[in-house]
Design an enzyme around this catalytic site. Structure first.
Site, PDB file in Angstrom:
ATOM      1  N   ARG A   1      30.547  61.578  -0.898  1.00 42.75           N
ATOM      2  CA  ARG A   1      30.509  60.785  -2.212  1.00 42.75           C
ATOM      3  C   ARG A   1      29.087  59.913  -2.354  1.00 42.75           C
ATOM      4  NH1 ARG A   1      35.951  57.610  -2.240  1.00 42.75           N
ATOM      5  NH2 ARG A   1      36.929  59.558  -2.874  1.00 42.75           N
TER       6      ARG A   1
ATOM      7  N   GLU B   1      39.202  67.230  -1.516  1.00 42.58           N
ATOM      8  CA  GLU B   1      38.055  66.076  -2.052  1.00 42.58           C
ATOM      9  C   GLU B   1      36.782  66.298  -1.510  1.00 42.58           C
ATOM     10  OE1 GLU B   1      40.608  62.597  -3.579  1.00 42.58           O
ATOM     11  OE2 GLU B   1      40.562  62.490  -1.789  1.00 42.58           O
TER      12      GLU B   1
ATOM     13  N   ARG C   1      32.418  56.380   3.715  1.00 46.81           N
ATOM     14  CA  ARG C   1      33.961  57.094   4.052  1.00 46.81           C
ATOM     15  C   ARG C   1      34.158  58.439   3.599  1.00 46.81           C
ATOM     16  NH1 ARG C   1      39.119  56.186   0.812  1.00 46.81           N
ATOM     17  NH2 ARG C   1      37.445  55.710  -0.784  1.00 46.81           N
TER      18      ARG C   1
ATOM     19  N   HIS D   1      32.045  55.058  -6.234  1.00 47.68           N
ATOM     20  CA  HIS D   1      32.617  56.308  -6.434  1.00 47.68           C
ATOM     21  C   HIS D   1      31.800  57.062  -7.731  1.00 47.68           C
ATOM     22  CE1 HIS D   1      35.663  59.179  -7.420  1.00 47.68           C
ATOM     23  NE2 HIS D   1      36.309  58.877  -6.500  1.00 47.68           N
TER      24      HIS D   1
ATOM     25  N   HIS E   1      33.490  50.874  -5.268  1.00 49.01           N
ATOM     26  CA  HIS E   1      34.901  51.403  -5.024  1.00 49.01           C
ATOM     27  C   HIS E   1      35.245  51.047  -3.801  1.00 49.01           C
ATOM     28  CE1 HIS E   1      38.024  54.464  -5.164  1.00 49.01           C
ATOM     29  NE2 HIS E   1      37.590  55.013  -4.045  1.00 49.01           N
TER      30      HIS E   1
HETATM   31  P1  FAD Z   1      44.826  46.366  -0.551  1.00 50.84           P
HETATM   32  O1  FAD Z   1      45.846  47.427  -0.753  1.00 50.84           O
HETATM   33  O2  FAD Z   1      43.814  45.914  -1.296  1.00 50.84           O
HETATM   34  O3  FAD Z   1      45.954  44.991  -0.530  1.00 50.84           O
HETATM   35  C1  FAD Z   1      45.270  43.595  -0.326  1.00 50.84           C
HETATM   36  C2  FAD Z   1      46.265  42.551  -0.262  1.00 50.84           C
HETATM   37  O4  FAD Z   1      45.636  41.355   0.163  1.00 50.84           O
HETATM   38  C3  FAD Z   1      46.866  42.392  -1.696  1.00 50.84           C
HETATM   39  O5  FAD Z   1      48.029  42.055  -1.383  1.00 50.84           O
HETATM   40  C4  FAD Z   1      46.025  40.726  -1.923  1.00 50.84           C
HETATM   41  O6  FAD Z   1      46.653  40.203  -2.980  1.00 50.84           O
HETATM   42  C5  FAD Z   1      45.956  40.259  -0.712  1.00 50.84           C
HETATM   43  N1  FAD Z   1      45.069  39.231  -0.383  1.00 50.84           N
HETATM   44  C6  FAD Z   1      43.734  39.245  -0.418  1.00 50.84           C
HETATM   45  N2  FAD Z   1      43.208  37.913  -0.156  1.00 50.84           N
HETATM   46  C7  FAD Z   1      44.137  37.216   0.159  1.00 50.84           C
HETATM   47  C8  FAD Z   1      44.425  35.896   0.596  1.00 50.84           C
HETATM   48  N3  FAD Z   1      43.389  35.234   0.967  1.00 50.84           N
HETATM   49  N4  FAD Z   1      45.454  35.442   0.923  1.00 50.84           N
HETATM   50  C9  FAD Z   1      46.859  36.061   0.670  1.00 50.84           C
HETATM   51  N5  FAD Z   1      46.572  37.599   0.281  1.00 50.84           N
HETATM   52  C10 FAD Z   1      45.194  37.999  -0.080  1.00 50.84           C
HETATM   53  N6  FAD Z   1      42.347  55.508  -0.533  1.00 50.84           N
HETATM   54  C11 FAD Z   1      42.631  56.795   0.053  1.00 50.84           C
HETATM   55  O7  FAD Z   1      42.735  57.014   1.178  1.00 50.84           O
HETATM   56  N7  FAD Z   1      42.774  57.507  -1.019  1.00 50.84           N
HETATM   57  C12 FAD Z   1      42.698  57.409  -2.093  1.00 50.84           C
HETATM   58  O8  FAD Z   1      43.129  58.393  -3.096  1.00 50.84           O
HETATM   59  C13 FAD Z   1      42.231  56.271  -2.838  1.00 50.84           C
HETATM   60  N8  FAD Z   1      42.153  56.181  -3.988  1.00 50.84           N
HETATM   61  C14 FAD Z   1      41.510  54.859  -4.563  1.00 50.84           C
HETATM   62  C15 FAD Z   1      41.486  54.612  -6.029  1.00 50.84           C
HETATM   63  C16 FAD Z   1      41.255  53.278  -6.376  1.00 50.84           C
HETATM   64  C17 FAD Z   1      41.172  53.087  -7.995  1.00 50.84           C
HETATM   65  C18 FAD Z   1      40.823  52.185  -5.491  1.00 50.84           C
HETATM   66  C19 FAD Z   1      40.527  51.069  -5.969  1.00 50.84           C
HETATM   67  C20 FAD Z   1      41.077  52.570  -4.054  1.00 50.84           C
HETATM   68  C21 FAD Z   1      41.251  53.775  -3.719  1.00 50.84           C
HETATM   69  N9  FAD Z   1      41.426  54.105  -2.386  1.00 50.84           N
HETATM   70  C22 FAD Z   1      42.012  55.448  -1.859  1.00 50.84           C
HETATM   71  C23 FAD Z   1      41.277  53.066  -1.368  1.00 50.84           C
HETATM   72  C24 FAD Z   1      42.430  52.455  -0.695  1.00 50.84           C
HETATM   73  O9  FAD Z   1      43.397  52.460  -1.901  1.00 50.84           O
HETATM   74  C25 FAD Z   1      42.275  51.145  -0.429  1.00 50.84           C
HETATM   75  O10 FAD Z   1      41.195  51.154   0.706  1.00 50.84           O
HETATM   76  C26 FAD Z   1      43.313  50.662   0.523  1.00 50.84           C
HETATM   77  O11 FAD Z   1      44.581  50.896  -0.382  1.00 50.84           O
HETATM   78  C27 FAD Z   1      43.347  49.139   0.738  1.00 50.84           C
HETATM   79  O12 FAD Z   1      44.622  48.549   1.315  1.00 50.84           O
HETATM   80  P2  FAD Z   1      44.540  47.318   2.066  1.00 50.84           P
HETATM   81  O13 FAD Z   1      46.076  47.399   2.545  1.00 50.84           O
HETATM   82  O14 FAD Z   1      43.511  47.381   3.133  1.00 50.84           O
HETATM   83  O15 FAD Z   1      44.269  46.379   0.991  1.00 50.84           O
HETATM   84  C1  SIN Z   2      39.853  59.503  -5.517  1.00 46.97           C
HETATM   85  O1  SIN Z   2      40.965  59.989  -5.536  1.00 46.97           O
HETATM   86  O2  SIN Z   2      38.773  60.068  -5.741  1.00 46.97           O
HETATM   87  C2  SIN Z   2      39.684  58.499  -4.458  1.00 46.97           C
HETATM   88  C3  SIN Z   2      39.917  58.779  -2.986  1.00 46.97           C
HETATM   89  C4  SIN Z   2      39.442  57.986  -2.076  1.00 46.97           C
HETATM   90  O3  SIN Z   2      38.771  56.804  -2.497  1.00 46.97           O
HETATM   91  O4  SIN Z   2      39.841  57.772  -0.885  1.00 46.97           O
END
Ligand code: FAD
Ligand code: SIN
Length: 547
Positions: free
Chosen positions: A279, A121, A373, A231, A338
């Site tokens: 990015r 990537e 990032r 993104h 993103h």
């Molecule tokens: P999340 O997975 O967002 O979880 C947040 C949680 O908090 C949820 O359960 C929500 O309901 C809860 N929550 C929020 N506020 C409250 C509240 N007040 N009270 C109770 N619950 C609450 N990263 C990579 O490394 N590789 C990738 O390929 C990649 N692709 C991506 C593609 C997309 C489309 C997106 C959107 C992101 C991508 N990312 C990728 C980024 C990555 O997915 C996220 O940064 C990561 O999954 C965040 O994880 P997290 O556990 O911090 O939060």
């Molecule tokens: C992507 O698959 O392009 C997203 C990867 C990332 O946000 O880390």
């Protein structure tokens, strides 16, 4: 000040707020360490950014890659603000974190040689991204963690972290059962990002920066919030708003190219890595080309990728739903919000400055991402730091817990659509002083208008609403308050950063400024207003030379 009427109570050694990769990983580790854990998640089991992750997880391969190389790529992408010591520590934890996930049943794609397949990537100097289900990595990570049988209360939103002289004492939450408190000495904020600050985003609807507001109001600091990653390649459809389907960077990693409406390369001559530049570079190049041609999108040409539909089934389905066959047609794409590169200031074990308050995942700022990032470093960080919080929280077992009377938690808030419009117009890919000032003034005026209307009308609720509807209304208000506070902090930091660096681009200050090579840290003053703190200077290790 009104006092909150409490309808339910619980007790735990650790309350995890959020059911994505960071929260569930921490909860699992803490349970294995013998802590009584309770997870609060305002959405359902798959209402997370984790669920949508496509490209994969950046993890150093044992033979042909090295931690040094991964650290170097991360530092280069982060434009001078990556903390090298924190990065090394997190990158080194990658293989063990993935092994723990595999033990839980997560299955990653294999190559023809039977080894784990790795893609490339933007910003990576080698193929080091492991993936699952082609482009459904996040869904597999979420599935494996959800299947671990952890104690989650879905539909429960944390509204306030309650503290005392010894640190955290509990959490106020709201659910269909009304307001409740959980008495606990340790709280992990794993609440994800802030994508809903913008009109177009890859993020789920719940990405409303709740953790930022909870942390600030509990006395913690946030940093690097001006660095919002857009993104480069998000599916463009006319008039599309809200969460938009991502076209993973891995599509470019497998050979797709970015072209404009004239068929010319968008990134030629911009960066030595061309379409696979970091990015921020690619998003800026697309924004500039769209401005030059007066269009609202460019194209991704993936027609030369053999077996596109098998390698990228999720993306193929999203494109087909929009009437585009990516194996025979160009995919219209444009940048969209993103990822939140900054967040709640923590060490690499998730500790904030408030005893007993931890943060991990996208909500946190460990110093790994700096000003931009590196792709696929987020799932890695959530896994590694999540696991460490699960262990670190044992240090709070003997600390006092227990919440007394709770006063109103009401936060100033403005209408979400109006906020998204202001932020999208003035604080997106390219910013300038006048636009940021205009955004700040419009926000403050809207906050005042909203407060006076609430004072005039009182906090009346429709008495015919069901408990479920009242909870939903309260969660929306909480989210709007969090978005409003986060926007204020972001605008303050963006105005203070009078330079261009990483994903913060100022048209009036187009170059980086050596004197600003530090993170802008912000906390709330006693009146609840965002205030600049002493800057955080990143740790540099000798391996890396960054100007
Ligand atoms: P999340 O997975 O967002 O979880 C947040 C949680 O908090 C949820 O359960 C929500 O309901 C809860 N929550 C929020 N506020 C409250 C509240 N007040 N009270 C109770 N619950 C609450 N990263 C990579 O490394 N590789 C990738 O390929 C990649 N692709 C991506 C593609 C997309 C489309 C997106 C959107 C992101 C991508 N990312 C990728 C980024 C990555 O997915 C996220 O940064 C990561 O999954 C965040 O994880 P997290 O556990 O911090 O939060
Ligand atoms: C992507 O698959 O392009 C997203 C990867 C990332 O946000 O880390």
């Amino acid at each position: 000040m009104t006092s909150v009427s409490i309808g339910w109570e619980a007790e735990a050694d650790l309350v995890v707020i959020g059911g994505g990769v960071a929260g569930l990983t921490a909860a699992r580790t803490a349970s294995l360490r013998g802590l009584r854990v309770l997870i609060l998640s305002k959405g359902g089991p798959t209402d997370t950014a984790t669920q949508y992750a496509q490209g994969g997880i950046a993890v150093v391969a044992p033979q042909e890659d090295s931690v040094d190389s991964h650290v170097r790529d991360t530092v280069e992408a982060g434009a001078g603000l990556v903390d090298t010591a924190a990065t090394r520590s997190i990158v080194e934890g990658g293989q063990a974190a993935v092994a723990a996930l595999t033990d839980l049943g997560a299955v990653f794609d294999l190559g023809r040689d039977g080894e784990i397949s790795r893609t490339r990537e933007g910003g990576h100097s080698t193929r080091r991204i492991i993936h699952a289900g082609g482009d459904a990595t996040g869904a597999e990570v979420q599935r494996a963690l959800n299947a671990a049988g952890l104690p989650v209360v879905f539909g429960a939103a944390a509204c306030e972290v309650v503290t005392g002289p010894s640190g955290v004492r509990g959490v106020l939450a709201v659910s269909d059962n009304g307001f409740g408190v959980v008495h606990t000495p340790a709280v992990l904020l794993a609440t994800g990002g802030l994508g809903q600050l913008y009109a177009l985003s890859t993020n789920p609807p719940g990405a409303t920066a709740d953790g930022i507001a909870l942390a600030l109001r509990a006395g913690a600091s946030v940093a690097d919030l001006e660095f919002v990653q857009f993104h480069p390649t998000v599916l463009h459809t006319p008039g599309g708003l809200g969460r938009r389907p991502l076209i993973s960077e891995a599509v470019r990693g497998e050979g797709a190219i970015l072209v404009d409406s004239e068929g010319d390369s968008v990134t030629a001559g911009v960066h030595p890595r061309g379409d696979l530049a970091p990015r921020d570079v690619v998003s800026r190049a697309i924004a500039a080309r769209m401005r030059a041609l007066g269009t609202d999108h460019v194209f991704l040409d993936g027609r030369a990728i053999a077996g596109f539909a098998q390698r990228f089934p999720t993306i193929t389905a999203s494109c087909l739903a929009a009437g585009i066959d990516p194996s025979t047609q160009l995919i219209p794409v444009a940048p969209a919000a993103h990822y939140q590169c900054g967040g709640i200031v923590t060490d690499t074990h998730g500790r904030t400055g408030v005893p007993g308050l931890y943060a991990a995942g996208e909500a946190a700022r460990t110093g790994l991402h700096g000003a931009n990032r590196l792709a696929s470093n987020s799932l890695l960080e959530g896994l590694v730091v999540g696991e460490r919080v699960g262990t670190a929280a044992t240090e709070r077992l003997e600390s006092p817990r227990g919440v007394g009377e709770i006063h109103s938690y009401t936060m100033p808030r403005v209408d979400r659509q109006a906020l998204q419009q202001v932020m999208t117009t003035h604080a997106a890919v390219v910013r300038d002083r006048d636009g940021l000032a205009e955004a700040g003034q419009r926000l403050e005026r809207a906050v005042l208008r909203n407060m006076s209307s609430r004072v005039a009308n009182g906090d009346k609720r429709d008495t015919t609403l069901s408990a479920k509807d009242i909870a939903a209304q309260r969660i929306t208000e909480l989210e709007d308050g969090a978005l409003t506070l986060t926007a204020r902090v972001l605008l303050l930091a963006a105005a203070a950063r009078t330079e261009s660096r990483g994903c913060h681009t100022r048209s009036d200050f187009p170059d980086p400024v050596a004197a600003l090579r530090h993170s802008i840290s912000i906390s709330l003053d006693p009146d609840g207003h965002p205030d600049l703190e002493a800057p955080i200077v990143p740790t540099d290790l000798p391996l890396i030379g960054v100007s």
